[in-house]
Enzyme design. Structure first.
Site, PDB file in Angstrom:
ATOM      1  N   CYS A  24     -35.537 -53.324  -4.816  1.00 28.54           N
ATOM      2  CA  CYS A  24     -36.618 -53.393  -5.809  1.00 28.54           C
ATOM      3  C   CYS A  24     -37.325 -54.753  -5.778  1.00 28.54           C
ATOM      4  CB  CYS A  24     -35.997 -53.113  -7.182  1.00 28.54           C
ATOM      5  SG  CYS A  24     -37.008 -53.577  -8.585  1.00 28.54           S
ATOM      6  N   CYS A  27     -37.556 -56.551  -9.153  1.00 28.35           N
ATOM      7  CA  CYS A  27     -36.222 -57.067  -9.524  1.00 28.35           C
ATOM      8  C   CYS A  27     -36.006 -58.446  -8.907  1.00 28.35           C
ATOM      9  CB  CYS A  27     -35.114 -56.128  -9.064  1.00 28.35           C
ATOM     10  SG  CYS A  27     -35.212 -54.484  -9.789  1.00 28.35           S
TER      11      CYS A  27
END
Length: 99
Positions: A24, A27
Site C-alpha cells: 500500500c 501506508c
C-alpha cells in the site's frame, strides 16, 4: 495476535492502531508521519502497526475495508476511526482530544 491485541487495547493508555499493508503506497506515506506523532506525544500514546494481510481476522473484525485505516482505543473502547492518510497535526489533535 488476537489475545495480545485485546490486552493491548484494554490498556489505560491510548492505543493508535494503524491497519496497513506492505503493498500500500499511502501506508508507506503514513509511516513517517506516525513516527513524528510518536516523537511529539511520547508515552501518552502507543502506536501499533498491523498488517491486514497477516491479520485478516482482526481486519475483518474491525471492518477494515481499505488501508491505511487508523483506530484509536482506550480501555477496550474504540474512540475514533479514520481511513486514509492524515497530516501529523491532524492525528496529534485527535489523540490529544482523548487525553
Amino acid at each position: 495476535m488476537k489475545g495480545n491485541f485485546n490486552a493491548l487495547i484494554d490498556s489505560d493508555q491510548l492505543v493508535l492502531i494503524d491497519f496497513s499493508a506492505e503493498w500500500c503506497g499511502p501506508c508507506k506515506m503514513l509511516a513517517p508521519i506516525l513516527k513524528d506523532v510518536k516523537a511529539e506525544l511520547g508515552d501518552s500514546v502507543k502506536i501499533v502497526k498491523i498488517d491486514v494481510d497477516k491479520n485478516q481476522s482482526l481486519a475483518s473484525k474491525y471492518q477494515v475495508r481499505g488501508v491505511p485505516t487508523m483506530l484509536l482505543f482506550k480501555k477496550g473502547q474504540q474512540l475514533w476511526r479514520q481511513s486514509g492518510v492524515l497530516q501529523k497535526s491532524e492525528i496529534v489533535q485527535v489523540v490529544k482530544s482523548f487525553m
